[in-house]
Write an enzyme that holds these catalytic residues in place. Structure first.
Site, PDB file in Angstrom:
ATOM      1  N   HIS A   1      40.114 -57.955  -5.592  1.00 47.98           N
ATOM      2  CA  HIS A   1      40.236 -57.360  -4.256  1.00 47.98           C
ATOM      3  C   HIS A   1      41.718 -57.303  -3.905  1.00 47.98           C
ATOM      4  O   HIS A   1      42.446 -58.274  -4.131  1.00 47.98           O
ATOM      5  CB  HIS A   1      39.462 -58.219  -3.263  1.00 47.98           C
ATOM      6  CG  HIS A   1      39.658 -57.798  -1.846  1.00 47.98           C
ATOM      7  ND1 HIS A   1      39.604 -56.477  -1.461  1.00 47.98           N
ATOM      8  CD2 HIS A   1      39.911 -58.508  -0.723  1.00 47.98           C
ATOM      9  CE1 HIS A   1      39.810 -56.402  -0.148  1.00 47.98           C
ATOM     10  NE2 HIS A   1      40.016 -57.616   0.326  1.00 47.98           N
TER      11      HIS A   1
ATOM     12  N   ASN B   1      44.761 -52.888   1.907  1.00 48.89           N
ATOM     13  CA  ASN B   1      43.456 -53.533   1.800  1.00 48.89           C
ATOM     14  C   ASN B   1      42.388 -52.571   2.319  1.00 48.89           C
ATOM     15  O   ASN B   1      42.302 -52.328   3.516  1.00 48.89           O
ATOM     16  CB  ASN B   1      43.498 -54.828   2.620  1.00 48.89           C
ATOM     17  CG  ASN B   1      42.191 -55.599   2.581  1.00 48.89           C
ATOM     18  OD1 ASN B   1      41.165 -55.084   2.117  1.00 48.89           O
ATOM     19  ND2 ASN B   1      42.222 -56.816   3.079  1.00 48.89           N
TER      20      ASN B   1
ATOM     21  N   CYS C   1      34.769 -57.590   2.645  1.00 52.79           N
ATOM     22  CA  CYS C   1      35.519 -57.169   1.451  1.00 52.79           C
ATOM     23  C   CYS C   1      34.761 -57.434   0.154  1.00 52.79           C
ATOM     24  O   CYS C   1      35.082 -56.858  -0.881  1.00 52.79           O
ATOM     25  CB  CYS C   1      36.868 -57.857   1.415  1.00 52.79           C
ATOM     26  SG  CYS C   1      37.815 -57.540   2.895  1.00 52.79           S
TER      27      CYS C   1
END
Ligand code: UT7
Length: 332
Positions: free
Chosen positions: A259, A289, A118
Site C-alpha cells: 500500500h 495514497n 486501504c
C-alpha cells in the site's frame, strides 16, 4: 474414490485508471501552509490525481475493470461476482459495485462493497479467492476504487496532501495445473485505533448538522502518528504470516506491492522483512495514497511494463482505517 484436486484461484488480468488532472505539491503550497520539501521528505509524494467534477467512483472502477477483463480475455458476461473495496462509494446506498455492475451491462450476479479502507482491495481479493476455491464461482472481479478528494478537508494540511483518486482491478479465475495461484491471504482488524482514522459525521453516530459541516466532521480525520506506528509493525507481521502459510522465505518473493501510504513506512517494512527496496513496486511519488486503489494500480503498472512476469511470486500488504490490514501472496 480418487481425490478431487484442490481448487485455487489465480489473477487472470489486471487494469487501472487514474484521473487526468494532476495536483502537484507546488499546487498545494498555494492552498495550505505546506511545502514540496515537507511532503516529499515526510511521505515520498510529489503529485496525485484528482477526479473531474463529473466523475464518480464507479466510473473509475468501470475503466479499470474493462482493462482487467480485456487482459484476461473475458467479457463482463463471464463474471460470477463483483466485489469493490471502497470507503468512497458513489452513494452511501446502494453499493458502488451495483453501479459498476450496471456500467458493465450485466445483471443477476452478486455485486457488493467491502469497507476495509486501504485494505479494501486485499479484503476483496481474499473473499473472491474463497468463492473460487469452494467451486461456487468461476470468475470474480475484485476492485479497489476511491474518490477521496471529495472527502478531504482541503484546509487541513495533515490530510489533504496525502491522498489521491483512482481505481484498480483484477479478474480472478480458476488456477489450472502448475500455473499461477493465490497462495495465501491474511485479514485482520484491531479496533483500538478506530477513532484515529475516520470520517466522524454522516453515519448513524453523528448526523451532518451545520455544526458538523463547519467543523469538517464529514471529512477524513487522521492521527497520522498513531497509524504510522501500527502500520510498520502490522504490515511486517501480516507479510511474514503470509510467507509462513505458503512456506516461502522472503528471498523467494520476486516483487512486493505495498500500500502506497508513506515511503518511510514502506522503507521500514522492507528493512524488517529483509527484502531490498529494489524489489518493491513504488508509485507513491506520482499517485499519493489512493487507499484501496493503491495496490491494484501499482500491480497493474508492474504487470503492464513487464516487471512482474508469469511465475513471479508477489507479496501485497496494506493497512488503513479500522485499523484493518491484510496481506496476500500470489504466484502470477
Ligand atoms: O492509508 C491509510 C493509512 N495511513 C497511513 O499509513 C499514514 C500514516 N502516517 C503518516 O504517514 C505520517 O504520520 C504523516 C505523513 C501523516 C505525518 O508525518 P509525521 O512525520 O508523522 O508528522 P507529524 O504528524 O508528527 O507532524 C510533524 C509536524 C507537525 O508540526 P509540529 O507540531 O511539530 O510543529 C505538523 O503540524 O509537521 C507538521 N505538518 C506539516 N507541515 C507541513 C503536518 N502536515 C504538514 C504538511 N506540511 N502537510
Amino acid at each position: 474414490m480418487p481425490d478431487t484436486p484442490a481448487l485455487h484461484s489465480r489473477i487472470l488480468g489486471t487494469g487501472a485508471y487514474a484521473p487526468e488532472r494532476v495536483l502537484t505539491n507546488f499546487d498545494l503550497e498555494k492552498m495550505v501552509d505546506t511545502s514540496d520539501a515537507w511532503i516529499r521528505e515526510r511521505t515520498g509524494i510529489r503529485e496525485r490525481r484528482i477526479a473531474r467534477d463529473d466523475e464518480t467512483t464507479s466510473d473509475m472502477a468501470h475503466v479499470a475493470a474493462r482493462r482487467a477483463l480485456e487482459m484476461a480475455g473475458l467479457t463482463p458476461a463471464d463474471l460470477d461476482m463483483i466485489i469493490v473495496g471502497t470507503v468512497s462509494p458513489d452513494m452511501p446506498m446502494p453499493a458502488c459495485a451495483a453501479f459498476l455492475q450496471r456500467k458493465l451491462g450485466v445483471t443477476d450476479i452478486p455485486a457488493f462493497d467491502v469497507s476495509a479502507a486501504c485494505a479494501g482491495f486485499l479484503y476483496a481479493l481474499a473473499i473472491g479467492d474463497q468463492f473460487i476455491r469452494t467451486g461456487q464461482h468461476r470468475h470474480v472481479l475484485v476492485v479497489g476504487a476511491e474518490l477521496l478528494s471529495r472527502m478531504l478537508d482541503w484546509e487541513d494540511r495533515t490530510t489533504c496532501v496525502l491522498f489521491g483518486d483512482g481505481a484498480g482491478a483484477a479478474v480472478l479465475g480458476r488456477s489450472v495445473g502448475d500455473g499461477g495461484r493465490v497462495l495465501s491471504t491474511r485479514l485482520y482488524t484491531d479496533s483500538s485505533l478506530a477513532d484515529s482514522l475516520c470520517i466522524r459525521a454522516g453515519g448513524s453516530k453523528e448526523r451532518i448538522t451545520p455544526e458538523a459541516l463547519a467543523e469538517k466532521r464529514d471529512k477524513v480525520f487522521m492521527n497520522g502518528r498513531d497509524i504510522f506506528k501500527v502500520a510498520v509493525r502490522n504490515l511486517t507481521s501480516a507479510s511474514a504470516s503470509a510467507l509462513v502459510d505458503a512456506r516461502l522465505s522472503p528471498a523467494e518473493v520476486r516483487w512486493v506491492v505495498p500500500h502506497q501510504a508513506n515511503m518511510r513506512i514502506i522503507t521500514q517494512v522492507a528493512q524488517r522483512l529483509e527484502i531490498p527496496l529494489e524489489r518493491f513496486v513504488l508509485n507513491i511519488d506520482r499517485f499519493g495514497n489512493t487507499s484501496s486503489a493503491s495496490i491494484p494500480i501499482a500491480l497493474d503498472e508492474a504487470v503492464r511494463d513487464g516487471r512482474i512476469r508469469p511465475g513471479d511470486t508477489v507479496l501485497m500488504c496494506a493497512l488503513g482505517g479500522g485499523v484493518s490490514w491484510a496481506s496476500a501472496l500470489v504466484r502470477m
